[in-house]
Design a protein around this motif. Structure first.
Motif, short mmCIF file in Angstrom:
data_model
loop_
_atom_site.label_atom_id
_atom_site.label_comp_id
_atom_site.label_asym_id
_atom_site.label_seq_id
_atom_site.Cartn_x
_atom_site.Cartn_y
_atom_site.Cartn_z
N UNK A 120 -12.87 -10.36 8.54
CA UNK A 120 -12.52 -10.70 9.91
C UNK A 120 -13.28 -9.82 10.90
N UNK A 180 -6.20 -4.33 4.36
CA UNK A 180 -6.50 -2.92 4.57
C UNK A 180 -6.52 -2.55 6.06
N UNK A 212 -9.51 -2.28 17.96
CA UNK A 212 -10.27 -1.56 16.94
C UNK A 212 -11.77 -1.75 17.10
N UNK A 258 -9.83 -6.57 15.59
CA UNK A 258 -9.12 -6.85 16.83
C UNK A 258 -9.70 -6.02 17.96
N UNK A 297 -15.22 0.18 15.34
CA UNK A 297 -15.81 -0.54 14.22
C UNK A 297 -17.23 -1.00 14.53
N UNK A 332 -17.79 -1.96 6.79
CA UNK A 332 -16.44 -1.41 6.95
C UNK A 332 -16.44 0.08 6.62
N UNK A 362 -10.10 -5.35 -4.20
CA UNK A 362 -8.87 -4.70 -4.66
C UNK A 362 -8.09 -4.03 -3.53
N UNK A 363 -8.78 -3.45 -2.55
CA UNK A 363 -8.06 -2.83 -1.44
C UNK A 363 -7.80 -3.85 -0.33
N UNK A 364 -8.28 -5.04 -0.55
CA UNK A 364 -8.19 -6.15 0.39
C UNK A 364 -8.72 -5.78 1.78
N UNK A 365 -10.02 -5.51 1.82
CA UNK A 365 -10.69 -5.34 3.11
C UNK A 365 -10.86 -6.75 3.67
N UNK A 366 -10.30 -7.01 4.86
CA UNK A 366 -10.26 -8.40 5.32
C UNK A 366 -11.62 -8.90 5.80
N UNK A 390 -14.08 -2.85 -4.23
CA UNK A 390 -13.13 -2.27 -3.28
C UNK A 390 -12.71 -3.30 -2.24
N UNK A 414 0.86 -1.18 0.00
CA UNK A 414 0.00 0.00 0.00
C UNK A 414 0.89 1.23 0.00
N UNK A 455 -14.31 1.90 5.44
CA UNK A 455 -13.61 2.26 4.20
C UNK A 455 -14.55 2.19 3.00
N UNK A 503 -4.03 0.90 -2.36
CA UNK A 503 -3.37 -0.36 -2.69
C UNK A 503 -2.53 -0.19 -3.95
#
Lengths: 114, 410
Positions: free
Chosen positions: B172, A86, B178, B175, B182, B118, B166-170, B163, A3, B120, A108
């Motif tokens: 999960x 992310x 966070x 934690x 969230x 999310x 491609x931005x790899x929002x997990x 998104x 990133x 984002x 990214x």
């Protein structure tokens, strides 16, 4: 996954607010990220007054003063990082010291296809 | 078993299990679209195989396993993505046992909720994605609820999924550090869905009950998966607001103010459940803004008339709420409560302070409240000006009709 964290801030406020980061603090964070293997490259940038924009049109190089786009916040630096996803990248970005006075755009990296 | 019975069984399993199956398949396959396709394939396989082989002992596990197999098969036929195939085939947790374990399945549902909400993702995309993927509404149903074209909703969902990929929002549950922030984002999505059903931002009806019901269902699910005082607080708040649904509009769809509502129409069952939940959340001592708002709603719900309401208690609760979040809208609500406790002159002073600060300049309710206080104080000219100003700032049909009625009364 890579990133790019782009640091944006209003140049006149970047170094003048009480919570403005000092260079030493930014260096320490880069050092920490390097040690954890998460930083590929990171630099602070000279102000946009020093920027030059280059375009090539019909084979001709056109040169203009200043950045490509006029915005309220200017690009002040960048961190190219490795992150799991992310959420991990956001965690890294949220600790970049100038995030306190400006903002960090997390993008990214698109791997080029050979 | 006869074929029609099997059909009914498959339909019933789809209704009760499809969201959980989808959530697990997204984890196993790492992609929303691939998981949706796999789930459709799995149910199609059930329709042909179950009449021959009988209904499996654990239909959900069977469908997860079939879906995963179908997806890998499809990839094998259509692509040469060897690396991806290998990864999917070897991905840990792919075993049937894991898919059956209820804890893993619950985690998958939580993962799905947190991914769809999310921060984002664009705010309107979060709502569309949550209703579509978590609640199982069709794109057309989401579009109808928000009075936009289905293509608009479809686009939002496509962009959000892109998104995520491609931005790899997990996929999960965040934690622990966070989690509060969230979870807040998730609760906001649920409350926005509820409010769109309770007080639509445009259109001509006062309520759209389907969306409110969906939001309450979603919040119950979230609470079962993640017991947290604020989840409880939001659930209580929505139940207590929902309890007034039958009383808040006339048959013609005109708005009836809390003071003038026929309280015998309030839903006692929802009030009892909501009030009990408020107490439970307050006792945790880790309550937040939703819980306090629910507590305010519970005081209203427990009062026989507007006049007999414990306004002192309500003002006190607003003080607590203001300390948690210094919002001008909360301050306005407090001003209205002050007017009920100390009279319209006191309310007017409070509202004027807020308006002079400039925070509520474009908020129609601020002018409507001011006009109401002026009317009660006999300041007819000021009242008229206030209602006119409020009218200029709202487009909602029922609200407009209410303001016009008040204006005509002066």
């Amino acid at each position: 996954m890579k990133y790019l964290c782009l640091v944006y801030a209003q140049e006149d406020q970047l170094h003048s607010l009480p919570e403005s980061p000092q260079d030493a603090e930014c260096m320490a964070y880069s050092q920490q990220l390097t040690e954890s293997g998460q930083l590929f490259a990171g630099q602070a940038l000279e102000p946009v007054a020093t920027a030059t924009t280059v375009r090539v049109r019909n084979g001709e190089v056109a040169i203009t003063d200043g950045p490509f786009a006029e915005t309220k916040e200017q690009l002040a630096g960048f961190y190219l990082i490795e992150a799991r996803d992310l959420n991990d990248a956001i965690r890294v970005a949220s600790q970049i010291p100038p995030a306190r006075v400006g903002s960090i755009e997390v993008r990214p990296v698109r791997e080029l296809k050979p | 078993m006869r074929e029609t019975d099997i059909q009914e069984t498959v339909t019933a399993v789809y209704r009760s299990e499809s969201r959980r199956i989808l959530a697990t398949l997204i984890r196993l396959l790492g992609d929303f679209d691939r998981a949706e396709e796999a789930m459709q394939d799995a149910f199609a396989a059930a329709v042909t195989q179950w009449p021959r082989e009988g209904v499996p002992a654990n239909p959900r596990a069977w469908l997860v396993s079939a879906g995963r197999f179908k997806a890998i098969d499809r990839l094998r036929r259509h692509t040469r993505q060897e690396a991806l195939l290998k990864e999917l085939a070897e991905r840990p947790g792919g075993e049937e046992e894991d898919a059956v374990a209820s804890e893993a399945v619950e985690d998958d549902q939580l993962r799905l909720i947190f991914t769809c909400c999310h921060p984002a993702l664009a705010a309107d995309a979060r709502i569309a994605l949550t209703l579509r993927e978590v609640c199982g509404l069709t794109t057309e149903e989401v579009a109808r609820a928000f009075i936009v074209k289905p293509t608009t909703i479809a686009q939002r969902i496509v962009r959000a999924k892109r998104k995520i990929r491609d931005a790899r929002i997990p996929y999960e549950v965040p934690e622990r550090t966070d989690l509060p922030g969230r979870l807040d984002a998730v609760l906001r999505v649920i409350y926005l869905v509820f409010n769109e059903g309770y007080s639509p931002s445009s259109g001509d009806t006062v309520t759209r009950s389907d969306l409110s019901g969906e939001a309450i269902r979603l919040c119950r699910l979230l609470h079962a998966l993640l017991p947290d005082p604020e989840v409880l607080g939001l659930l209580a708040l929505m139940l207590l607001q929902e309890s007034r649904r039958a009383a808040r509009a006339t048959a013609e769809g005109d708005l009836i103010r809390l003071e003038e509502q026929d309280r015998s129409l309030w839903n006692r069952e929802q009030i009892e459940e909501g009030s009990a939940l408020v107490l439970q959340a307050l006792r945790s001592r880790r309550f937040g803004p939703y819980c306090i708002q629910a507590a305010i709603a519970a005081v209203h719900a427990g009062a026989p008339t507007a006049k007999a309401t414990d306004w002192d208690e309500i003002v006190g609760l607003y003080d607590v709420l203001l300390r948690m979040e210094a919002s001008p809208v909360v301050a306005l609500n407090r001003a209205v409560a002050v007017a009920m406790r100390d009279g319209p002159a006191a309310g007017l002073t409070e509202v004027d302070t807020l308006l002079n600060r400039g925070d509520l300049k474009h908020y129609y309710l601020a002018y409507a409240a001011r006009a109401d206080f002026c009317a009660r104080l006999g300041q007819r000219e000021e009242a008229r000006a206030g209602f006119r100003k409020a009218l200029a700032l709202t487009e909602q049909g029922p609200e407009r009709r209410y303001l016009e009625r008040r204006l005509a009364e002066l």
